[in-house]
Structure formats: C-alpha cells, structure tokens
Scaffold this motif. Sequence first.
Motif, PDB file in Angstrom:
ATOM      1  N   GLY A 108       0.638  -1.352  -0.024  1.00  0.00           N
ATOM      2  CA  GLY A 108       0.023  -0.072   0.048  1.00  0.00           C
ATOM      3  C   GLY A 108       0.870   1.359  -0.084  1.00  0.00           C
ATOM      4  O   GLY A 108       0.160   2.297  -0.224  1.00  0.00           O
ATOM      5  N   PHE A 109       2.105   1.374   0.111  1.00  0.00           N
ATOM      6  CA  PHE A 109       3.028   2.226   0.222  1.00  0.00           C
ATOM      7  C   PHE A 109       2.861   3.374  -0.957  1.00  0.00           C
ATOM      8  O   PHE A 109       2.832   4.558  -1.031  1.00  0.00           O
ATOM      9  CB  PHE A 109       4.584   1.959   0.553  1.00  0.00           C
ATOM     10  N   PRO A 110       2.981   2.540  -2.167  1.00  0.00           N
ATOM     11  CA  PRO A 110       2.953   3.534  -3.591  1.00  0.00           C
ATOM     12  C   PRO A 110       1.669   4.472  -3.514  1.00  0.00           C
ATOM     13  O   PRO A 110       1.984   5.676  -4.139  1.00  0.00           O
ATOM     14  CB  PRO A 110       3.046   2.497  -4.640  1.00  0.00           C
ATOM     15  N   ALA A 111       0.565   3.871  -2.960  1.00  0.00           N
ATOM     16  CA  ALA A 111      -0.618   4.547  -3.216  1.00  0.00           C
ATOM     17  C   ALA A 111      -0.448   5.821  -2.454  1.00  0.00           C
ATOM     18  O   ALA A 111      -1.257   7.004  -2.596  1.00  0.00           O
ATOM     19  CB  ALA A 111      -1.807   4.034  -2.380  1.00  0.00           C
ATOM     20  N   LEU A 112       0.450   6.095  -1.415  1.00  0.00           N
ATOM     21  CA  LEU A 112       0.352   7.413  -0.616  1.00  0.00           C
ATOM     22  C   LEU A 112       0.851   8.693  -1.559  1.00  0.00           C
ATOM     23  O   LEU A 112       0.441   9.653  -1.513  1.00  0.00           O
ATOM     24  CB  LEU A 112       1.404   7.162   0.533  1.00  0.00           C
ATOM     25  N   ASP A 116      -0.353  12.635  -2.240  1.00  0.00           N
ATOM     26  CA  ASP A 116       0.518  13.596  -1.820  1.00  0.00           C
ATOM     27  C   ASP A 116       1.908  13.847  -2.595  1.00  0.00           C
ATOM     28  O   ASP A 116       2.719  12.613  -2.654  1.00  0.00           O
ATOM     29  CB  ASP A 116       0.995  13.116  -0.417  1.00  0.00           C
ATOM     30  N   PRO A 117       1.855  14.957  -3.196  1.00  0.00           N
ATOM     31  CA  PRO A 117       3.044  15.213  -4.271  1.00  0.00           C
ATOM     32  C   PRO A 117       4.254  15.130  -3.336  1.00  0.00           C
ATOM     33  O   PRO A 117       5.509  14.813  -4.090  1.00  0.00           O
ATOM     34  CB  PRO A 117       2.736  16.608  -4.641  1.00  0.00           C
ATOM     35  N   VAL A 118       4.425  15.458  -1.970  1.00  0.00           N
ATOM     36  CA  VAL A 118       5.617  15.421  -1.559  1.00  0.00           C
ATOM     37  C   VAL A 118       6.151  13.828  -1.235  1.00  0.00           C
ATOM     38  O   VAL A 118       7.139  13.632  -1.627  1.00  0.00           O
ATOM     39  CB  VAL A 118       5.776  15.976  -0.123  1.00  0.00           C
ATOM     40  N   ALA A 286       1.932  16.291  13.230  1.00  0.00           N
ATOM     41  CA  ALA A 286       1.221  15.077  13.323  1.00  0.00           C
ATOM     42  C   ALA A 286      -0.044  14.753  12.594  1.00  0.00           C
ATOM     43  O   ALA A 286      -0.251  13.738  12.231  1.00  0.00           O
ATOM     44  CB  ALA A 286       1.133  14.451  14.846  1.00  0.00           C
ATOM     45  N   ARG A 287      -0.914  15.856  12.613  1.00  0.00           N
ATOM     46  CA  ARG A 287      -2.063  15.742  11.934  1.00  0.00           C
ATOM     47  C   ARG A 287      -1.800  15.697  10.289  1.00  0.00           C
ATOM     48  O   ARG A 287      -2.518  14.977   9.643  1.00  0.00           O
ATOM     49  CB  ARG A 287      -2.942  17.007  12.122  1.00  0.00           C
ATOM     50  N   ILE A 288      -0.784  16.513   9.996  1.00  0.00           N
ATOM     51  CA  ILE A 288      -0.197  15.915   8.578  1.00  0.00           C
ATOM     52  C   ILE A 288      -0.143  14.757   8.114  1.00  0.00           C
ATOM     53  O   ILE A 288       0.020  14.094   7.286  1.00  0.00           O
ATOM     54  CB  ILE A 288       0.832  17.147   8.035  1.00  0.00           C
ATOM     55  N   ALA A 289       0.869  14.367   9.268  1.00  0.00           N
ATOM     56  CA  ALA A 289       1.613  12.960   9.029  1.00  0.00           C
ATOM     57  C   ALA A 289       0.278  11.821   9.177  1.00  0.00           C
ATOM     58  O   ALA A 289       0.591  10.677   8.397  1.00  0.00           O
ATOM     59  CB  ALA A 289       2.623  12.773  10.005  1.00  0.00           C
ATOM     60  N   VAL A 299       7.740   7.292   5.744  1.00  0.00           N
ATOM     61  CA  VAL A 299       7.696   8.564   5.093  1.00  0.00           C
ATOM     62  C   VAL A 299       8.725   9.558   6.032  1.00  0.00           C
ATOM     63  O   VAL A 299       9.674  10.272   5.410  1.00  0.00           O
ATOM     64  CB  VAL A 299       6.218   9.164   4.928  1.00  0.00           C
ATOM     65  N   GLY A 300       8.675   9.384   7.285  1.00  0.00           N
ATOM     66  CA  GLY A 300       9.813  10.052   8.048  1.00  0.00           C
ATOM     67  C   GLY A 300      11.129   9.727   7.841  1.00  0.00           C
ATOM     68  O   GLY A 300      12.117  10.656   7.611  1.00  0.00           O
ATOM     69  N   SER A 301      11.503   8.420   7.426  1.00  0.00           N
ATOM     70  CA  SER A 301      12.701   8.042   7.300  1.00  0.00           C
ATOM     71  C   SER A 301      12.979   8.802   5.833  1.00  0.00           C
ATOM     72  O   SER A 301      14.259   9.207   5.624  1.00  0.00           O
ATOM     73  CB  SER A 301      12.827   6.399   7.106  1.00  0.00           C
TER      74      SER A 301
END
Length: 316
Positions: A108-112, A116-118, A286-289, A299-301
């Motif tokens: 499911g990671f690619p779907a993020l 989310d362009p970032v 945290a709300r953005i995350a 994503v943090g990494s």
Amino acid sequence: MPSASFTPEGPYRLASSIRFLEGFTPASYEQVADGVLRLAFPADDGHSVIGCAISQKEAGDTPSAAVSARFTVHRDGRTVPAAAGTPAHAAARSQIARILSLDVDGTGFPALGETDPVVAGLQADHPGLRPVCFHSPYEAAVWAVIGNRLRVSQAAAVKARLARDYGQAVDVAGQRLHAFPTPEALRRLDRVDGLTGTKVERLHAIAEAALDGRLDAAALRAQPAEFALTDLRELPGIGPFSAELVLIRGAGHPDVFPAAEPRIHRAMAVEYRLDADTAADPARLARIADAWRPYRSWVGSLLRVRAHERATSGPV
C-alpha cells in the motif's frame, strides 16, 4: 551454510538500502561494491551473533525481486546449527527481515504518493528504499546512550572500537566483520574509552534490559506506540527522542510519527512549505502525517534522507 529467501510485499531494492548504509554514520558501512550487503550483529537472544550476506536477484525494473540471505549463527566462538525448520533459523530469518523492513507489507505504500506530491517525490528519488533499521532495539538504545552529547563521528568511532575490541569477529562472504558486543559482553565492561562512567553505567542498564526481555522488538511493536515509548523512557539515558529511535529504528515499527525528531519536523516544513507556526507545532505536524498511515515511520525516514542530502550536497 543456512539460507533464507524473502519475497518483498511491495517495492524494495537492496541497492537502495546499501546506499543508505554507506551514508549512515553509525553503520560505518564500507565494503566491496558488489551488490552484496554484509552484516554481523548480536542476535535477538542476547547471547549469539549472526553474520549474513544478503543479495537480490536482478530483475530489470521489477520493484520487488526476491531477496536471499546466507547466514551463520555463532555462540561462544562456535557455530550454532541453524538448518531450516530450527528455532535458530527462524529467529535469524526474522531479525534479518526486520532490519531491512521486509517484515512489513508495503504493497500500500506507493498509493500514498498518488494523493501526496511530497511523498511521491520522495518515492521517486529513492525507489524501493525502506527504513534500514538498527540490528535490534538493543543496539539502537546503545547508540542513543553513546551518542548523547557527542558528535556523530565521535560516537561512531566509540561504537566501532567496541565492536573491534569486544565483539565477535565473523567471516561474511570473504570479509571479516566485527559484530557489536552482545549484552552479555557489554555488561562486563568496567570502562569504555571516550565515555563517562555514567554512560558506562547506562550501557550496563541497557544490556540488562535486553537480557530481561524489555527490548524485545516484537513485544514493543505489539503494544500501542505510546505505551511502548513510555516503557522505553524508563530506561536510564533514554529520553523522548531516544525512545522514538529505539521503537522506530530499533524495533522497526512502521507507523509512528516521530514527535521528538526536530530534523524531520524541519524537513516537513521545507517540503510542505509550512508557515512558521505550523512548523513549530508537533501536534499540527502529526495531523499532516496522519495521511501517511500506516507508513508514518517510512515517510519520516525518507524525509530525513532528503534533509541529509540537502545538508551535504552544498550549493548547486
């Protein structure tokens, strides 16, 4: 030699993991550029040492080609039988998978990145890169104690010296590596060059905690993150930042927002073009995350990797 095979669920490229380790100072990773990842580290049982050589099949543009590991398990200078089907084999396989984040379903990671362009940019710049974890929560906690109030390069030198002087030497795919000392070995040290007596006492406490099961990766990941972080902060020398390091980069928890990691916060501010008030408020960040669930750690990494690249690239 025992071996294990992993079929990544979702994109994964071992080459990206190797490149990360080459730039990750605590790893001190400098080896032959042959596409093989060589590691030596204390096993999760607190007594044994594992040496492993990890490779990935070439499969063109296939984002999740099979990964294989050939490994040996050692204890008290002897090789431990670890044939397939034995507890030693299962434990080694599980730890290797966790180190490379191959124990997480990343389909499911690619779907993020689709929303989310970032995140999309981070994924494009670092294809197949998953968090490369410390070998264990024990080693992550040790690094946190050693690194407190030291420059990263100084801390890395202390860690490397401990491995060379007190860790077990293991031959891995033609190279001799030194694993970091096991908890049993670490708690016997009376002094460590470059560290204060207080830090040595804290290292003893970390070693005892590991042997007592308080740094078990599966147990830390099984409970709610806030409970795990509270438990970790009870260890001497482990504050909020270090507790997150142990849970995210030691236990390999895939979905924790690093509320105490200012470097990731600054990276978010840059990438998301946040105003000063938002950038300074961990609750807003945290709300953005929340949109990154269930891969907030991943994503943090990537954000931290991006920030490191920006800091070290210099003027263009």
